[in-house]
Scaffold this motif. Sequence first.
Motif, short mmCIF file in Angstrom:
data_model
loop_
_atom_site.label_atom_id
_atom_site.label_comp_id
_atom_site.label_asym_id
_atom_site.label_seq_id
_atom_site.Cartn_x
_atom_site.Cartn_y
_atom_site.Cartn_z
N ALA A 95 0.83 -1.21 0.00
CA ALA A 95 0.00 0.00 0.00
C ALA A 95 0.86 1.26 0.00
N ASP A 96 2.02 1.20 0.62
CA ASP A 96 2.92 2.35 0.60
C ASP A 96 3.57 2.55 -0.76
N ALA A 97 3.65 1.49 -1.55
CA ALA A 97 4.37 1.54 -2.82
C ALA A 97 3.49 1.83 -4.01
N MET A 98 2.17 1.67 -3.89
CA MET A 98 1.28 1.95 -5.01
C MET A 98 -0.05 2.48 -4.51
N ALA A 99 -0.74 3.19 -5.39
CA ALA A 99 -2.06 3.73 -5.05
C ALA A 99 -3.09 2.61 -5.10
N CYS A 100 -3.78 2.40 -4.00
CA CYS A 100 -4.80 1.36 -3.91
C CYS A 100 -6.12 1.99 -3.47
N GLY A 101 -7.22 1.50 -4.02
CA GLY A 101 -8.52 2.01 -3.62
C GLY A 101 -9.12 2.96 -4.63
N PRO A 102 -10.07 3.81 -4.21
CA PRO A 102 -10.82 4.64 -5.15
C PRO A 102 -10.23 6.03 -5.39
N ASP A 103 -9.11 6.38 -4.73
CA ASP A 103 -8.59 7.75 -4.78
C ASP A 103 -7.85 7.99 -6.11
N LEU A 104 -8.52 8.62 -7.05
CA LEU A 104 -7.91 8.90 -8.36
C LEU A 104 -6.79 9.93 -8.25
N ASP A 105 -6.90 10.86 -7.32
CA ASP A 105 -5.85 11.86 -7.16
C ASP A 105 -4.54 11.21 -6.72
N ALA A 106 -4.62 10.17 -5.91
CA ALA A 106 -3.41 9.46 -5.51
C ALA A 106 -2.75 8.78 -6.72
N MET A 107 -3.57 8.30 -7.65
CA MET A 107 -3.03 7.69 -8.86
C MET A 107 -2.37 8.74 -9.76
N VAL A 108 -2.99 9.90 -9.87
CA VAL A 108 -2.38 10.99 -10.63
C VAL A 108 -1.04 11.37 -10.02
N GLU A 109 -0.99 11.44 -8.70
CA GLU A 109 0.26 11.78 -8.02
C GLU A 109 1.34 10.74 -8.32
N ALA A 110 0.97 9.46 -8.33
CA ALA A 110 1.95 8.41 -8.63
C ALA A 110 2.49 8.55 -10.05
#
Length: 320
Positions: free
Chosen positions: A263-278
């Motif tokens: 979970a610390d290494a990749m965006a998991c779940g519904p948060d699209l902003d976290a995926m954009v940040e990655a």
Amino acid sequence: MTEQSGPKDLVRWAQRAEEVGFDFEVCSDHYSPWLVEQGHAPYAWAVLGAVAAVTERVELMTYVTCPTMRYHPAVVAQKAATLQLLADGRFVLGLGSGENLNEHVVGGGWPSVAPRQEMLAEAIGIIRDLHSGELVTHHGTWFDVDSARIWDLPDGGVPLAVAVSGEQSVERFAPLADHLIAVQPESGLIDRWNGTEGASRVGDGARAVGQVPVCWQPNREEGVRIAHEQFRWFGGGWAVNSDLPTPAGFAAASQFVRPEDVADAMACGPDLDAMVEAVSAYWKAGFTDIALVQVGGEAQEQFLEVAAAPLLERLRAAAP
């Protein structure tokens, strides 16, 4: 990711990905999954041929093919040319020095890094020669080719991208390749590539293609669970991953990787902003293209129907 899904599902989801707005699609080329839990490893080239037939716009790419052990470079040259014709010029041949997991299966052993890179450089030369359309005979250090010619060949051959991971591999392969592939957002790789004599500059002819795993799920805890089950193998890094021979080896190597580590290494779940940040780490490092790997074969359809379009919209709004 061919290790997570069967061939018919891969083709169906590739077609749907084009419909929801993706620009290009990359395909792993493996003989075995990383982990037993992934459960799949269809032949990438048959899948890509089918995907070429059901798509019209997206670019296609192997990410990546090893043209030295499981495949002879003359065979790779032929099938890449055929796929480029089927795809009407949308295909890029992504190449790399391989992993033991996939290449040991033909019984040729597993060489160390230096000879693997020597083999890859010689293989690239053979592929380039065959894509010229000329009759090729080659007797090299690692490969022999006897009176070979590619009879069905696209104009201009096939663009080649090569996976690199450090200064030495960049300096060796940048002059031989059209594009760069890397799985870490390191700006130093781009700088070294652009500073290598004979290389096309990234952003001015050459592309730099990165990869970001995500695990979209409506529920974050479920996303973390799936990501840990399916993707904990990455924890050892490529120095380890390239040498392990079997899914059992990856299971042993990753037995102490915890769900919270994933979970610390990749965006998991519904948060699209976290995926954009990655993903942003890659464009900040100078990469031009990023492949999103949705972790979890059974989650692909829901990701494509619910999350993909709004995620693409946010990515395109945020990217420079």
